[in-house]
Write a protein that holds these residues in place. Structure first.
Motif, PDB file in Angstrom:
ATOM      1  N   ILE A   1       0.986  -1.061  -0.029  1.00 53.09           N
ATOM      2  CA  ILE A   1       0.108   0.025  -0.046  1.00 53.09           C
ATOM      3  C   ILE A   1       0.993   1.020  -0.012  1.00 53.09           C
ATOM      4  O   ILE A   1       1.830   1.334   0.709  1.00 53.09           O
ATOM      5  CB  ILE A   1      -0.976   0.144   1.191  1.00 53.09           C
ATOM      6  N   VAL A   2       0.657   2.183  -0.861  1.00 57.64           N
ATOM      7  CA  VAL A   2       1.602   3.485  -1.075  1.00 57.64           C
ATOM      8  C   VAL A   2       0.477   4.396  -0.856  1.00 57.64           C
ATOM      9  O   VAL A   2      -0.554   4.721  -1.551  1.00 57.64           O
ATOM     10  CB  VAL A   2       2.077   3.252  -2.445  1.00 57.64           C
ATOM     11  N   GLU A   3       0.947   5.505   0.111  1.00 60.22           N
ATOM     12  CA  GLU A   3       0.257   6.844   0.163  1.00 60.22           C
ATOM     13  C   GLU A   3       1.261   7.796  -0.532  1.00 60.22           C
ATOM     14  O   GLU A   3       2.430   7.898   0.101  1.00 60.22           O
ATOM     15  CB  GLU A   3       0.161   7.171   1.673  1.00 60.22           C
ATOM     16  N   TYR A   4       0.977   8.910  -1.247  1.00 68.37           N
ATOM     17  CA  TYR A   4       1.644   9.956  -1.556  1.00 68.37           C
ATOM     18  C   TYR A   4       0.707  10.976  -2.156  1.00 68.37           C
ATOM     19  O   TYR A   4      -0.176  10.866  -2.305  1.00 68.37           O
ATOM     20  CB  TYR A   4       2.903   9.447  -2.734  1.00 68.37           C
ATOM     21  N   GLU A   5       1.520  12.257  -2.343  1.00 73.78           N
ATOM     22  CA  GLU A   5       0.938  13.476  -2.778  1.00 73.78           C
ATOM     23  C   GLU A   5       1.719  13.646  -4.013  1.00 73.78           C
ATOM     24  O   GLU A   5       2.764  13.799  -4.362  1.00 73.78           O
ATOM     25  CB  GLU A   5       1.016  14.654  -1.998  1.00 73.78           C
ATOM     26  N   ALA A   6       0.985  13.815  -5.435  1.00 71.58           N
ATOM     27  CA  ALA A   6       1.466  14.070  -6.692  1.00 71.58           C
ATOM     28  C   ALA A   6       1.277  15.371  -7.006  1.00 71.58           C
ATOM     29  O   ALA A   6       0.230  16.059  -6.670  1.00 71.58           O
ATOM     30  CB  ALA A   6       0.719  13.255  -7.547  1.00 71.58           C
ATOM     31  N   HIS A   7       2.377  16.136  -7.301  1.00 70.90           N
ATOM     32  CA  HIS A   7       2.425  17.479  -7.780  1.00 70.90           C
ATOM     33  C   HIS A   7       2.889  17.733  -9.043  1.00 70.90           C
ATOM     34  O   HIS A   7       4.002  16.997  -9.359  1.00 70.90           O
ATOM     35  CB  HIS A   7       3.318  18.224  -6.637  1.00 70.90           C
ATOM     36  N   GLY A   8       2.258  18.482  -9.880  1.00 70.97           N
ATOM     37  CA  GLY A   8       2.631  18.720 -11.105  1.00 70.97           C
ATOM     38  C   GLY A   8       1.676  19.877 -11.852  1.00 70.97           C
ATOM     39  O   GLY A   8       1.344  20.853 -11.166  1.00 70.97           O
ATOM     40  N   THR A   9       1.695  19.582 -13.181  1.00 69.85           N
ATOM     41  CA  THR A   9       0.836  20.630 -13.774  1.00 69.85           C
ATOM     42  C   THR A   9      -0.161  20.182 -14.911  1.00 69.85           C
ATOM     43  O   THR A   9       0.201  19.076 -15.334  1.00 69.85           O
ATOM     44  CB  THR A   9       2.074  21.349 -14.878  1.00 69.85           C
ATOM     45  N   VAL A  10      -1.287  20.830 -14.906  1.00 71.32           N
ATOM     46  CA  VAL A  10      -2.439  20.363 -16.063  1.00 71.32           C
ATOM     47  C   VAL A  10      -1.702  21.063 -17.238  1.00 71.32           C
ATOM     48  O   VAL A  10      -1.766  22.087 -17.252  1.00 71.32           O
ATOM     49  CB  VAL A  10      -3.656  20.915 -15.554  1.00 71.32           C
ATOM     50  N   LEU A  11      -1.266  20.140 -18.201  1.00 71.82           N
ATOM     51  CA  LEU A  11      -0.569  20.605 -19.417  1.00 71.82           C
ATOM     52  C   LEU A  11      -1.489  21.662 -20.378  1.00 71.82           C
ATOM     53  O   LEU A  11      -0.989  22.594 -20.650  1.00 71.82           O
ATOM     54  CB  LEU A  11      -0.050  19.394 -20.061  1.00 71.82           C
ATOM     55  N   PRO A  12      -2.889  21.346 -20.619  1.00 71.52           N
ATOM     56  CA  PRO A  12      -3.474  22.261 -21.506  1.00 71.52           C
ATOM     57  C   PRO A  12      -3.837  23.378 -20.953  1.00 71.52           C
ATOM     58  O   PRO A  12      -3.940  24.625 -21.677  1.00 71.52           O
ATOM     59  CB  PRO A  12      -4.927  21.438 -21.721  1.00 71.52           C
TER      60      PRO A  12
END
Length: 143
Positions: free
Chosen positions: A85-96
């Motif tokens: 089981i993995v818990e994480y926060e994904a941070h990034g950019t909405v490309l469009p």
């Protein structure tokens, strides 16, 4: 000797962050699947098999977001050696749109013989729905 479940999950997370579709898909068993139990309308609930997973990632996911980093990653090895089981926060950019993305995820991953046989992705459906709506608005209602 096959990799441990933990090692496979680490590779899956790295391939996902790097948006390396080939490596990600090849870490799955031929009949392995990804499920999204909580999702907005229009998002598939389950993709089974490498070909369907690859087609979805190539046609949908790569053009939607870019992940810059995963934060606060916690990996839980369970009493079942196949399940991680993995818990994480994904941070990034909405490309469009160029908007920032922050998604909280819990994934339950089953690995057998060094390959993922099931990946249940419990992401925040509200973030995904807002992302899809913002992209549709930016594209003039297309999506």
């Amino acid at each position: 000797m096959a990799a441990t479940s933990r090692e496979v999950v680490d590779r899956v997370l790295r391939a996902s962050l790097e948006m390396d579709t080939d490596t990600f898909v090849n870490l799955f068993a031929p009949d392995g699947y990804v499920e999204w139990p909580y999702r907005p309308e229009g998002v598939p609930g389950r993709l089974e098999g490498r070909d369907r997973l690859r087609a979805f990632l190539d046609s949908q996911a790569k053009g939607l977001v870019r992940f810059d980093e995963y934060r606060d990653t916690v990996v839980h090895e369970t009493a079942d050696p196949e399940v991680v089981i993995v818990e994480y926060e994904a941070h990034g950019t909405v490309l469009p749109t160029g908007a920032p993305l922050h998604q909280t995820i819990i994934a339950v991953i089953r690995v057998r013989d060094g390959l993922v046989v099931s990946y249940r992705d419990y992401l925040n459906p509200l973030v995904l729905a807002e992302t899809l709506a913002s992209v549709a608005a930016a594209e003039g209602g297309i999506r």
